[in-house]
Design a protein around this motif. Structure first.
Motif, mmCIF file in Angstrom:
data_model
loop_
_atom_site.group_PDB
_atom_site.id
_atom_site.type_symbol
_atom_site.label_atom_id
_atom_site.label_comp_id
_atom_site.label_asym_id
_atom_site.label_seq_id
_atom_site.Cartn_x
_atom_site.Cartn_y
_atom_site.Cartn_z
ATOM 1 N N HIS A 40 0.828 -1.212 0.000
ATOM 2 C CA HIS A 40 0.000 0.000 0.000
ATOM 3 C C HIS A 40 0.860 1.260 0.000
ATOM 4 O O HIS A 40 0.510 2.243 -0.655
ATOM 5 N N ALA A 78 -4.426 9.489 4.297
ATOM 6 C CA ALA A 78 -4.656 8.069 4.021
ATOM 7 C C ALA A 78 -3.393 7.258 4.291
ATOM 8 O O ALA A 78 -3.452 6.193 4.923
ATOM 9 N N LEU A 82 -3.135 4.342 6.954
ATOM 10 C CA LEU A 82 -3.007 2.981 6.434
ATOM 11 C C LEU A 82 -1.707 2.294 6.818
ATOM 12 O O LEU A 82 -1.703 1.103 7.145
ATOM 13 N N ILE A 86 -2.623 -1.030 8.726
ATOM 14 C CA ILE A 86 -2.607 -2.377 8.153
ATOM 15 C C ILE A 86 -1.806 -3.338 9.043
ATOM 16 O O ILE A 86 -2.298 -4.437 9.344
ATOM 17 N N ALA A 98 -6.857 1.097 9.755
ATOM 18 C CA ALA A 98 -6.874 0.613 8.373
ATOM 19 C C ALA A 98 -8.208 0.941 7.707
ATOM 20 O O ALA A 98 -8.244 1.355 6.537
ATOM 21 N N GLN A 99 -9.289 0.779 8.430
ATOM 22 C CA GLN A 99 -10.603 1.108 7.875
ATOM 23 C C GLN A 99 -10.729 2.601 7.608
ATOM 24 O O GLN A 99 -11.204 3.013 6.544
ATOM 25 N N SER A 102 -8.612 3.515 4.629
ATOM 26 C CA SER A 102 -9.244 3.078 3.383
ATOM 27 C C SER A 102 -10.320 4.062 2.940
ATOM 28 O O SER A 102 -10.428 4.381 1.748
#
Length: 119
Positions: A40, A78, A82, A86, A98-99, A102
């Motif tokens: 990512h 982001a 992230l 993650i 992480a949510q 996203s």
């Protein structure tokens, strides 16, 4: 390259360097558990930010106004959510970062789509 395009390219280079260092560390240790976060960082940080930088450089009118700055802020937010989020999700600590990351990444791409469509 100047303005917001340069900021996106600087973020891209920083992400590429971080992703390379992380990849080397994973290879040296033999532990690839966090490779989704590494992926990512490379995809959103290096690839997407490079594409954004090139677009804003090639279409200077799209780089005008406040929306490109909001776009940049969303992409950075982001990444900041992230990249630790993650690994936290993988390790079973929490999926919240992480949510959230996203959703912010999705918002940044929707905004970029809007910026592209209006030009």
């Amino acid at each position: 390259m100047k303005g917001i395009a340069q900021w996106f390219m600087l973020a891209a280079v920083a992400s590429a360097l971080g992703g390379m260092a992380w990849g080397i560390q994973m290879s040296a240790s033999g532990d690839h558990l966090l490779s989704p976060a590494h992926g990512h960082l490379n995809l959103i940080g290096w690839v997407s930010c490079s594409i954004f930088a090139i677009y804003y450089s090639l279409v200077p009118a799209a780089a005008e106004g406040g929306l490109p700055r909001v776009h940049f802020a969303l992409v950075i937010a982001a990444l900041l959510l992230l990249i630790p989020g993650i690994p936290m999700a993988i390790r079973g600590t929490s999926e919240a970062l992480a949510q959230a990351g996203s959703m912010v990444a999705l918002a940044s791409m929707l905004l970029f789509g809007w910026i592209v469509l209006r030009r």
